[in-house]
Design an enzyme around this catalytic site. Structure first.
Site, mmCIF file in Angstrom:
data_model
loop_
_atom_site.group_PDB
_atom_site.id
_atom_site.type_symbol
_atom_site.label_atom_id
_atom_site.label_comp_id
_atom_site.label_asym_id
_atom_site.label_seq_id
_atom_site.Cartn_x
_atom_site.Cartn_y
_atom_site.Cartn_z
ATOM 1 N N ARG A 44 19.642 143.086 9.998
ATOM 2 C CA ARG A 44 19.322 141.880 9.237
ATOM 3 C C ARG A 44 20.573 141.121 8.830
ATOM 4 O O ARG A 44 20.455 140.051 8.233
ATOM 5 C CB ARG A 44 18.558 142.262 7.977
ATOM 6 C CG ARG A 44 17.027 142.197 8.101
ATOM 7 C CD ARG A 44 16.431 142.681 6.781
ATOM 8 N NE ARG A 44 15.129 142.134 6.499
ATOM 9 C CZ ARG A 44 13.967 142.743 6.749
ATOM 10 N NH1 ARG A 44 13.946 143.907 7.361
ATOM 11 N NH2 ARG A 44 12.838 142.180 6.406
ATOM 12 N N ARG A 75 -1.820 139.748 3.445
ATOM 13 C CA ARG A 75 -1.459 141.171 3.517
ATOM 14 C C ARG A 75 -1.307 141.748 2.099
ATOM 15 O O ARG A 75 -1.678 142.888 1.846
ATOM 16 C CB ARG A 75 -0.148 141.331 4.308
ATOM 17 C CG ARG A 75 0.282 142.766 4.516
ATOM 18 C CD ARG A 75 1.408 142.887 5.535
ATOM 19 N NE ARG A 75 2.704 142.569 4.963
ATOM 20 C CZ ARG A 75 3.845 142.500 5.661
ATOM 21 N NH1 ARG A 75 3.834 142.676 6.972
ATOM 22 N NH2 ARG A 75 4.979 142.215 5.077
#
Ligand code: ADP
Length: 191
Positions: A89, A128
């Site tokens: 990342r 979600r």
């Protein structure tokens, strides 16, 4: 070995598609987000460290993340390949991954970058959040911060992989099977 980085913003479908790819290509799945969540659940010192960053939608520091990833790779000496989900990342993480794989006489085969519009990402994450129990999915401020961190720190890695001819940009909207078909074609191109 086939070593895949599955790449994209939060909510792009990395986890869902990783499960299908590992099954088809026989890879070991390493999700740094899942590893952190397991450590939080187990109340380890690593989990304690990670939690404060995750709750705010910030990145966990590189040193912690890189050590955890290295341990996990080394736990799987017989792997036919890996799918890295949520890692790298940052640029130091990408460099560390290259160094680690080089020490195992292998390298990244391809980086599959899922592209999904921002409104769709926010809708998917909020949805979600209703069932995942993940507090970082339930709060729109945290979601927006995760997307901003992605744009600032993670998306520049596309250039890192593009310059090595390893980047595959994949349209990430459609049915799960349609997207999986696009990803499978891309893996086969680099296998
Ligand atoms: P998503 O991609 O949907 O945000 P993840 O499960 O991959 O979900 O990550 C959840 C959180 O875990 C991130 O917001 C971050 O705080 C932390 N995290 C996961 N992977 C990394 C990483 N490689 N480096 C730093 N922090 C990470």
């Amino acid at each position: 070995m086939i070593n895949i980085v599955i790449f994209g913003p939060p909510g792009a479908g990395k986890g869902t598609q990783s499960e299908k790819i590992l099954e088809k290509f026989g890879l070991v799945h390493i999700s740094t987000g899942d590893l952190f969540r397991a450590n939080i659940k187990g109340e380890t010192s690593l989990g304690l460290k990670a939690k404060s960053f995750m709750d705010k939608g910030e990145l966990v520091p590189d040193s912690v993340t890189i050590d955890m990833l290295r341990d996990k790779v080394e736990e799987n000496p017989k792997a036919q390949g890996f799918i890295f989900d949520g890692f790298p990342r940052t640029t130091p993480q990408a460099d560390a991954l290259d160094t680690l794989l080089k020490s195992l006489n292998t390298s990244i085969s391809a980086c599959l970058s899922l592209q999904v519009p921002e409104e769709e990402l926010i809708a998917r994450l909020l949805n979600r959040g209703k069932t995942s129990g993940r507090s970082d999915d339930a709060d729109e401020t945290v979601i927006k911060n995760r997307l901003a961190v992605y744009m600032r720190e993670t998306s520049p890695l596309k250039e890192f992989y593009r310059s090595q001819n390893k980047l595959e940009e994949i349209h990430g909207v459609g049915t799960i099977d349609e997207i999986f078909g696009r990803l499978s074609d891309a893996v086969e191109k680099h296998a």
